[in-house]
Design a protein around this motif. Sequence first.
Motif, mmCIF file in Angstrom:
data_model
loop_
_atom_site.group_PDB
_atom_site.id
_atom_site.type_symbol
_atom_site.label_atom_id
_atom_site.label_comp_id
_atom_site.label_asym_id
_atom_site.label_seq_id
_atom_site.Cartn_x
_atom_site.Cartn_y
_atom_site.Cartn_z
ATOM 1 N N PRO A 199 43.324 25.670 36.491
ATOM 2 C CA PRO A 199 43.133 26.920 36.975
ATOM 3 C C PRO A 199 41.710 27.487 36.733
ATOM 4 C CG PRO A 199 44.143 27.192 34.782
ATOM 5 C CD PRO A 199 44.264 25.781 35.230
ATOM 6 N N VAL A 200 40.951 28.066 37.699
ATOM 7 C CA VAL A 200 39.677 28.601 37.455
ATOM 8 C C VAL A 200 39.602 29.895 37.246
ATOM 9 C CG1 VAL A 200 37.446 28.677 38.806
ATOM 10 C CG2 VAL A 200 38.932 26.735 39.316
ATOM 11 N N LEU A 201 39.217 30.337 35.934
ATOM 12 C CA LEU A 201 39.223 31.530 35.462
ATOM 13 C C LEU A 201 37.927 32.025 34.804
ATOM 14 C CD1 LEU A 201 42.634 30.932 33.806
ATOM 15 C CD2 LEU A 201 42.425 32.408 35.717
ATOM 16 N N GLY A 202 36.786 31.746 35.205
ATOM 17 C CA GLY A 202 35.718 32.043 34.659
ATOM 18 C C GLY A 202 35.121 33.283 35.131
ATOM 19 N N TYR A 203 35.455 33.948 35.870
ATOM 20 C CA TYR A 203 34.978 35.141 36.135
ATOM 21 C C TYR A 203 35.543 36.417 35.492
ATOM 22 C CZ TYR A 203 31.707 34.127 39.841
ATOM 23 O OH TYR A 203 30.570 33.343 40.514
ATOM 24 N N ALA A 204 34.916 37.479 35.421
ATOM 25 C CA ALA A 204 35.037 38.557 34.572
ATOM 26 C C ALA A 204 36.575 39.297 34.941
ATOM 27 C CB ALA A 204 34.134 39.413 34.557
ATOM 28 N N ASP A 205 36.678 39.595 36.297
ATOM 29 C CA ASP A 205 38.011 39.914 36.644
ATOM 30 C C ASP A 205 39.263 39.268 35.974
ATOM 31 O OD1 ASP A 205 36.722 42.382 37.807
ATOM 32 O OD2 ASP A 205 36.138 41.270 39.657
ATOM 33 N N LEU A 206 38.994 37.781 36.280
ATOM 34 C CA LEU A 206 40.237 37.104 36.149
ATOM 35 C C LEU A 206 40.410 36.982 34.900
ATOM 36 C CD1 LEU A 206 39.910 34.060 38.720
ATOM 37 C CD2 LEU A 206 41.545 35.935 38.776
ATOM 38 N N GLU A 207 39.340 36.886 33.977
ATOM 39 C CA GLU A 207 39.542 36.899 32.434
ATOM 40 C C GLU A 207 40.127 38.073 31.933
ATOM 41 O OE1 GLU A 207 35.453 36.521 31.424
ATOM 42 O OE2 GLU A 207 35.450 34.284 31.178
ATOM 43 N N LYS A 208 39.647 39.454 32.814
ATOM 44 C CA LYS A 208 40.624 40.750 32.240
ATOM 45 C C LYS A 208 41.934 40.481 32.677
ATOM 46 C CE LYS A 208 38.009 44.226 33.397
ATOM 47 N NZ LYS A 208 37.536 45.222 34.098
ATOM 48 N N LYS A 209 42.194 39.793 33.644
ATOM 49 C CA LYS A 209 43.799 39.769 34.013
ATOM 50 C C LYS A 209 44.307 38.857 32.904
ATOM 51 C CE LYS A 209 44.443 41.884 37.933
ATOM 52 N NZ LYS A 209 45.284 43.098 37.799
ATOM 53 N N MET A 210 43.544 37.840 32.458
ATOM 54 C CA MET A 210 44.216 37.181 31.247
ATOM 55 C C MET A 210 44.462 37.875 30.012
ATOM 56 S SD MET A 210 45.007 33.775 32.163
ATOM 57 C CE MET A 210 44.548 32.998 30.707
ATOM 58 N N ALA A 211 43.511 38.659 29.661
ATOM 59 C CA ALA A 211 43.752 39.406 28.485
ATOM 60 C C ALA A 211 44.805 40.251 28.351
ATOM 61 C CB ALA A 211 42.221 40.116 28.478
ATOM 62 N N GLN A 212 45.338 40.913 29.767
ATOM 63 C CA GLN A 212 46.286 41.910 29.883
ATOM 64 C C GLN A 212 47.547 41.187 29.836
ATOM 65 O OE1 GLN A 212 45.138 43.549 33.820
ATOM 66 N NE2 GLN A 212 43.761 44.898 32.903
ATOM 67 N N THR A 213 47.717 39.879 29.875
ATOM 68 C CA THR A 213 48.916 39.002 29.975
ATOM 69 C C THR A 213 48.806 37.910 29.047
ATOM 70 O OG1 THR A 213 48.178 37.755 31.844
ATOM 71 C CG2 THR A 213 49.600 39.479 32.132
ATOM 72 N N PRO A 214 48.570 38.324 27.773
ATOM 73 C CA PRO A 214 48.607 37.283 26.344
ATOM 74 C C PRO A 214 49.588 36.423 26.655
ATOM 75 C CG PRO A 214 49.118 39.411 25.423
ATOM 76 C CD PRO A 214 48.585 39.633 26.984
ATOM 77 N N GLY A 215 49.282 35.220 26.250
ATOM 78 C CA GLY A 215 50.411 34.032 26.217
ATOM 79 C C GLY A 215 50.750 33.410 27.381
ATOM 80 N N VAL A 216 50.325 33.935 28.617
ATOM 81 C CA VAL A 216 50.604 33.573 29.895
ATOM 82 C C VAL A 216 49.584 32.277 30.294
ATOM 83 C CG1 VAL A 216 50.739 34.092 32.431
ATOM 84 C CG2 VAL A 216 51.746 35.712 30.863
ATOM 85 N N GLN A 217 50.257 31.168 30.806
ATOM 86 C CA GLN A 217 49.506 30.179 31.537
ATOM 87 C C GLN A 217 49.545 30.289 32.931
ATOM 88 O OE1 GLN A 217 47.281 28.066 29.638
ATOM 89 N NE2 GLN A 217 48.180 29.267 27.975
ATOM 90 N N PRO A 218 48.711 30.873 33.559
ATOM 91 C CA PRO A 218 49.135 31.088 35.022
ATOM 92 C C PRO A 218 48.983 30.025 35.778
ATOM 93 C CG PRO A 218 46.757 31.613 34.374
ATOM 94 C CD PRO A 218 47.451 31.311 33.118
ATOM 95 N N ASP A 219 49.843 29.887 36.606
ATOM 96 C CA ASP A 219 50.050 28.747 37.876
ATOM 97 C C ASP A 219 49.020 29.322 39.056
ATOM 98 O OD1 ASP A 219 51.732 30.675 39.028
ATOM 99 O OD2 ASP A 219 53.383 29.481 38.986
ATOM 100 N N ALA A 220 49.129 28.497 40.151
ATOM 101 C CA ALA A 220 48.056 29.032 41.255
ATOM 102 C C ALA A 220 48.630 29.972 41.971
ATOM 103 C CB ALA A 220 48.159 27.572 42.350
ATOM 104 N N LEU A 221 50.183 30.282 41.883
ATOM 105 C CA LEU A 221 50.536 31.486 42.742
ATOM 106 C C LEU A 221 50.331 32.835 41.774
ATOM 107 C CD1 LEU A 221 52.357 32.675 44.947
ATOM 108 C CD2 LEU A 221 54.313 32.103 43.564
ATOM 109 N N GLN A 222 50.393 32.644 40.490
ATOM 110 C CA GLN A 222 49.887 33.766 39.775
ATOM 111 C C GLN A 222 48.416 34.155 39.923
ATOM 112 O OE1 GLN A 222 51.651 35.898 36.796
ATOM 113 N NE2 GLN A 222 50.019 36.702 38.124
ATOM 114 N N ILE A 223 47.426 33.070 40.090
ATOM 115 C CA ILE A 223 46.173 33.206 40.304
ATOM 116 C C ILE A 223 45.859 33.993 41.612
ATOM 117 C CG2 ILE A 223 44.025 32.290 40.588
ATOM 118 C CD1 ILE A 223 44.613 30.254 38.538
ATOM 119 N N TYR A 224 46.638 33.534 42.670
ATOM 120 C CA TYR A 224 46.545 34.057 44.164
ATOM 121 C C TYR A 224 46.944 35.598 43.995
ATOM 122 C CZ TYR A 224 48.556 34.912 48.877
ATOM 123 O OH TYR A 224 48.721 35.451 49.876
#
Length: 350
Positions: A199-224
């Motif tokens: 996953p490519v998650l280096g942008y603030a908006d995506l980092e914020k999504k990660m922070a809102q879902t702790p413990g989640v390892q996103p797949d491509a569909l989740q990032i989509y």
Amino acid sequence: MLVEKNVPLQFSNTFGIMAKALSLVRISSEQDVAAVLADPALRDAPKFVLGGGSNIVITGDVKPLVLKVEIKGKKLLGETAKAWIVEAGAGESWHDIVDWTVHQGYPGLENLALIPGTVGGSPVQNIGAYGVELQDRFDSLDAVDLTTGKAFTLGAAQCAFGYRDSVFKHSSTGPNGLGLAGKALITRVRFALPKAWKPVLGYADLEKKMAQTPGVQPDALQIYDWVCEIRRTKLPDPAVIGNAGSFFKNPTVSPEQCADIIQREPKIVHYQLDDGSVKLAAGWLIDACGWKGKSIGNAGVYERQALVLVNRGGSADPVTGGEVMTLAKAIQTSVYERFGILLEPEPVVV
């Protein structure tokens, strides 16, 4: 082959600018290109290749022969040890291809969801979003030389990709004579989608999504899904509010220039690049100059994202290309006077 006359282009450009093509031919196959070049009346005529109209500002009726690319088709062409090779026709909707590949289990394009336009335009602009650029997932493309009619194939190196740039945006009259602007029509594009996906998650908006879902390892569909949600929140749908997406490129400066700006503007949004230079957020610069929500005529700056210029006119009184460019130049002047940085527009002015 049908040559259509005086074709309205208001619904063939995402800004919704009212203009017409004096002559237009719809290209649904390579044979249609051959037919145009075999016609004595059309062969030597100036030509303008039109895809989804998502990255252009039309400033008047288009006098060159418009070649409207409508080549369809998508398939898994093959695979290597490292990647799935997916091929799509140049007239396919870009977002539809992203959606299809992700749901077919071929990851890699998810960060590029909801970018308007067609597949054929993606290598021209080297589209990019949320840390991924087209060149990162590119395999090769097929095109036709509009002078000789010969088909040819280009790999990534031959496309000379840069930031929102490629060989297709440069004239052959340049210093190296290698530009293909106005000389080629892309027919098909192939993508290499990685089997060892990360996953490519280096942008603030995506980092914020990660922070809102702790413990989640996103797949491509989740990032989509995240990217679609973020873009729908921040950016206007061209079908509802006419626009050309991000209007200006994010400028790149030296570390010394960035440090100087930070001294005056500590909150400026910036990103360190691998080569040591620093990319600044053009939207932040425009917002800092007070342009968000402002208008000149029927051209405006979107209230939620200053990087996007929009059509504030109605169906009977749409924005003109002249109004868009007047607003763009006023923004450039403001940013240059305050920061010493000249913003470069992304769209092609026709």
